[in-house]
Design an enzyme around this catalytic site. Structure first.
Site, PDB file in Angstrom:
ATOM      1  N   SER A 154       2.004   2.349  -9.927  1.00  0.00           N
ATOM      2  CA  SER A 154       1.749   1.186 -10.106  1.00  0.00           C
ATOM      3  C   SER A 154       0.815   0.801 -11.780  1.00  0.00           C
ATOM      4  O   SER A 154       0.246   1.375 -11.765  1.00  0.00           O
ATOM      5  CB  SER A 154       1.150   0.058  -9.788  1.00  0.00           C
ATOM      6  OG  SER A 154       1.738  -1.432  -9.906  1.00  0.00           O
TER       7      SER A 154
ATOM      8  N   TYR B 167      -3.272  -4.703  -3.472  1.00  0.00           N
ATOM      9  CA  TYR B 167      -2.962  -3.928  -4.156  1.00  0.00           C
ATOM     10  C   TYR B 167      -3.373  -3.004  -5.341  1.00  0.00           C
ATOM     11  O   TYR B 167      -3.061  -1.821  -5.398  1.00  0.00           O
ATOM     12  CB  TYR B 167      -2.202  -4.887  -4.822  1.00  0.00           C
ATOM     13  CG  TYR B 167      -0.639  -4.056  -5.216  1.00  0.00           C
ATOM     14  CD1 TYR B 167      -0.052  -3.351  -4.766  1.00  0.00           C
ATOM     15  CD2 TYR B 167      -0.446  -4.257  -7.014  1.00  0.00           C
ATOM     16  CE1 TYR B 167       1.578  -3.278  -5.438  1.00  0.00           C
ATOM     17  CE2 TYR B 167       0.355  -3.677  -7.096  1.00  0.00           C
ATOM     18  CZ  TYR B 167       1.272  -2.800  -6.592  1.00  0.00           C
ATOM     19  OH  TYR B 167       2.762  -1.995  -7.042  1.00  0.00           O
TER      20      TYR B 167
END
Length: 168
Positions: free
Chosen positions: A24, A36
């Site tokens: 990401s 995350y």
């Protein structure tokens, strides 16, 4: 991801295959708290170390860094609900330390990220296709305009400059 990769590594080395991991843009910049970004930084480190280790075997390793796409992880209602629940669980002293403005600004940030998300998932799958089929795949792919023109270039700047631009 790590377990599957390590278990298939003998076959990948033998076939001089490829490894394509999806991280990401949050693996290049810690854009939010929680696990995350930590997990995405881990994907980056694992992939980088694999790439260096497996070069000798002719194995190519690529990383795809998508920016914001309309998937369940960017469900603004669910995200804001989680943020609100966590905010309410904090002690009053801690909430006072941060201030209500922090909570409202964070909710606004989440709403902004979610509103920027794209439905054009082909930007990601096109990167995957290139990484798997190109004679000379790239080390990193920036999938999406924010990844390509903002967050990836920011990752090459001094941290203080990137922090200023991101409003940290």
């Amino acid at each position: 991801m790590i377990d599957v990769t390590l278990n298939l590594l003998p076959l990948i080395r033998k076939a001089r295959g490829r490894i394509v991991n999806v991280s990401s843009i949050a693996g290049r910049h810690a854009l939010c708290g929680g696990g995350y970004c930590i997990s995405k930084f881990g994907v980056e480190a694992f992939s980088d170390s694999l790439r260096r280790e497996l070069k000798h075997f002719g194995v190519k390793v690529s990383i795809i860094n998508p920016d914001f796409f309309k998937t369940e992880i960017l469900n603004s209602t669910r995200l804001k609900e989680n943020i609100t629940n966590n905010w309410k669980k904090m002690s009053q002293n801690l909430r006072n330390d941060y201030g209500e403005h922090y909570y409202h600004n964070y909710c606004k940030f989440i709403e902004e990220i979610c509103s920027r998300s794209s439905t054009k998932l082909t930007l990601v799958t096109d990167c995957m296709e290139h990484a798997l089929t190109a004679v000379h795949p790239w080390t990193r792919y920036s999938a999406g305009p924010y990844a390509k023109f903002l967050y990836m270039p920011l990752s090459y700047l001094p941290t203080s400059v990137a922090d200023y631009i991101l409003g940290s």
